[in-house]
Every structure is written in C-alpha cells, then in structure tokens.
Design a protein around this motif. Structure first.
Motif, PDB file in Angstrom:
ATOM      1  N   GLU A 183      -8.680 -35.759  55.959  1.00  0.00           N
ATOM      2  CA  GLU A 183      -8.832 -34.868  54.864  1.00  0.00           C
ATOM      3  C   GLU A 183      -7.401 -34.310  54.582  1.00  0.00           C
ATOM      4  O   GLU A 183      -6.650 -34.027  53.531  1.00  0.00           O
ATOM      5  N   HIS A 186      -5.323 -37.390  53.003  1.00  0.00           N
ATOM      6  CA  HIS A 186      -5.840 -38.161  51.963  1.00  0.00           C
ATOM      7  C   HIS A 186      -7.177 -37.379  51.437  1.00  0.00           C
ATOM      8  O   HIS A 186      -8.238 -37.833  51.587  1.00  0.00           O
ATOM      9  N   TRP A 188      -8.247 -36.632  48.691  1.00  0.00           N
ATOM     10  CA  TRP A 188      -8.893 -37.299  47.560  1.00  0.00           C
ATOM     11  C   TRP A 188     -10.392 -38.166  48.153  1.00  0.00           C
ATOM     12  O   TRP A 188     -11.121 -38.389  47.526  1.00  0.00           O
ATOM     13  N   GLU A 191     -13.067 -34.521  49.618  1.00  0.00           N
ATOM     14  CA  GLU A 191     -13.571 -33.877  48.528  1.00  0.00           C
ATOM     15  C   GLU A 191     -13.605 -34.422  47.148  1.00  0.00           C
ATOM     16  O   GLU A 191     -14.591 -34.329  46.556  1.00  0.00           O
ATOM     17  N   GLY A 192     -12.560 -35.261  47.120  1.00  0.00           N
ATOM     18  CA  GLY A 192     -12.416 -36.100  45.647  1.00  0.00           C
ATOM     19  C   GLY A 192     -13.615 -37.023  45.452  1.00  0.00           C
ATOM     20  O   GLY A 192     -14.316 -36.650  44.353  1.00  0.00           O
ATOM     21  N   MET A 193     -13.828 -37.893  46.314  1.00  0.00           N
ATOM     22  CA  MET A 193     -14.934 -38.953  46.130  1.00  0.00           C
ATOM     23  C   MET A 193     -15.976 -38.139  46.081  1.00  0.00           C
ATOM     24  O   MET A 193     -17.147 -38.606  45.494  1.00  0.00           O
ATOM     25  N   THR A 195     -17.033 -35.091  45.479  1.00  0.00           N
ATOM     26  CA  THR A 195     -17.277 -34.205  44.562  1.00  0.00           C
ATOM     27  C   THR A 195     -17.681 -34.963  43.111  1.00  0.00           C
ATOM     28  O   THR A 195     -18.731 -34.682  42.425  1.00  0.00           O
ATOM     29  N   TYR A 196     -17.201 -36.217  43.040  1.00  0.00           N
ATOM     30  CA  TYR A 196     -17.537 -37.140  41.988  1.00  0.00           C
ATOM     31  C   TYR A 196     -19.139 -37.438  42.274  1.00  0.00           C
ATOM     32  O   TYR A 196     -19.664 -37.456  41.063  1.00  0.00           O
ATOM     33  N   TYR A 232      -8.988 -32.496  35.143  1.00  0.00           N
ATOM     34  CA  TYR A 232      -8.542 -33.971  35.262  1.00  0.00           C
ATOM     35  C   TYR A 232      -7.379 -34.570  34.373  1.00  0.00           C
ATOM     36  O   TYR A 232      -6.609 -35.199  34.558  1.00  0.00           O
ATOM     37  N   GLN A 235      -3.911 -33.080  35.000  1.00  0.00           N
ATOM     38  CA  GLN A 235      -3.215 -33.538  35.966  1.00  0.00           C
ATOM     39  C   GLN A 235      -2.920 -34.959  35.560  1.00  0.00           C
ATOM     40  O   GLN A 235      -1.691 -35.421  35.848  1.00  0.00           O
TER      41      GLN A 235
END
Length: 240
Positions: A183, A186, A188, A191-193, A195-196, A232, A235
């Motif tokens: 983490e 990377h 994303w 947390e990124g994947m 959270t999706y 999003y 960004q």
C-alpha cells in the motif's frame, strides 16, 4: 502461522486462522446461543469489564497462505455466526464479535460479513480462507482496520454505516490480503480498488449515491455527480 494464546478463560478471542482447540469451539457455540437470545430479547445496558477468570486457557490457531496474523480478545464480546456459500459451493464461516456498545446495530453484523464475502467472491474471485470475522473494539485510526480473515471495527452510528465499513474491511482480504500489494508504494491497488467494489456493494443494496448528502446544496442543484465522482473528475482534469 501456528499461534498459541494463553489468557483467562472468560475472554472471547477472534483471530486470523483456524481455531484448533475443541473446548474453545464449544465455548464460542455457547456464546452464539446466548447472543441469539439477546438479539431477540434485547441487549443489556452498560459496557463495564467483568472480572477476569482466575482459570487460564490456552487456545491455538493455524493459518496458511497469509502474510499477517492478528487477534482480538474481550471478556464482553457477544458472538454471532453465519455462513457464506460461494459460487463453487465452498462454505465460509462469517463471524461477528461485539460488545454492548452499539450492540443493536450489530444484530445483523454476521450477515453483513457473509454478504460481503459472497459479493466480492462473485465479482473478484473466490475467498480462499475458511472464515471472515469482524470484531468491534476501540479504534483510534479511521473506521476500521483489516488483517487477513479478521477486521476490527470502531463506532459506526447506524446499521447502514456499519454494513458499509464491514464490507470495506472484508474487501481488504482481496486488496491487500490475497494480492499482497504494498500500500505504501501502490495505494490504488489497496484502497482504490477496494473502495470501487465497496461503492458497487452499497449501490446494489442501498440503491442511492451514498455521498450526495455531503455536498453543499448549491452544488447538488448543479450536478448529478456525487462527491466521489466529482473528486475523481477533479483529479482527471489535474492529470493526476
């Protein structure tokens, strides 16, 4: 991992791995029966610690193919259990352990764990381990913290928020747990994947945009996007 823990016998323990101690399994089954009665009849008020038993017990957990081990113990824990059946037919135990603090919100917590395991398994890949467990305890960083097979959850305020946090933390069993991503390098991929998929879960089961109430009125009147979509897009326009 092969872990033995010695502590007073009236502690309830949740941990990474498979419990190998038969007497402790019987102890947990008794706790489940007691908790199911409280779900129907009402939980007691107060959350004081009872005295520790003078009798000690030693319990053992083993865990394969995990990169971390965590355990939580509390004399006040109520215990609930459910079972997720995955597309292949594999069965995964779903556990919840919680105190009187927000106990009414936790009445369906084992179901939330079960539903999260089934949801992620159907979309990402089957859950590889024998159980997933959520425990409610003191937490000073965020709403929850994940470890393989087990997560600790702080105060939630509502049943829906509890479902959301449990699902998010259970989801970390895939991202970072199974992938073993870093983490720090990377974020994303963790947390990124995760959270999706958490947002997909919430939209499926609660059928709304979840975060629109966090936007000021004048913004809500000018866009159909929710807060996270706007963040999003911001960004993207910054090329980040």
């Amino acid at each position: 991992f092969d872990v033995t823990i010695t502590l007073p016998e009236n502690y309830v323990v949740g941990a990474t791995g498979t419990l190998q101690t038969e007497s402790e399994r019987r102890f947990l089954e008794q706790k489940i029966t007691e908790t199911e009665a409280l779900v129907k009849g009402g939980f007691p008020k107060g959350n004081d610690f009872p005295p520790s038993s003078p009798v000690m017990k030693t319990i053992r957990f083993t865990a394969d193919n995990v990169h971390d081990f965590a355990w939580f113990a509390d004399k006040r824990f109520h215990v609930l259990k459910d079972e997720a059946v995955l597309p292949s037919g594999k069965r995964v135990d779903a556990w919840a352990m919680f105190t009187n603090q927000e106990a009414d919100l936790w009445a369906k917590s084992a179901f939330y764990v079960k539903r999260a395991v089934a949801f992620y398994s159907s979309l990402v890949g089957e859950y590889p381990w024998p159980h997933a467990t959520a425990v409610q305890s003191a937490l000073s960083a965020g709403a929850g913290m994940e470890y393989p097979m087990i997560t600790v959850i702080g105060r939630s305020g509502s049943a829906r928020a509890l479902d959301d946090v449990i699902t998010h933390e259970v989801g970390h069993n895939w991202f970072y747990g199974i992938l073993a991503s870093n983490e720090r390098d990377h974020a994303w991929m963790d947390e990124g994947m995760n959270t999706y998929y958490e947002f997909r879960y919430m939209r499926k089961h609660y059928d709304d945009k979840r975060s629109s109430q966090q936007l000021p009125d004048f913004i809500q009147k000018s866009t159909d996007h929710d807060l996270y979509e706007l963040a999003y897009l911001l960004q993207c326009r910054r090329r980040l």
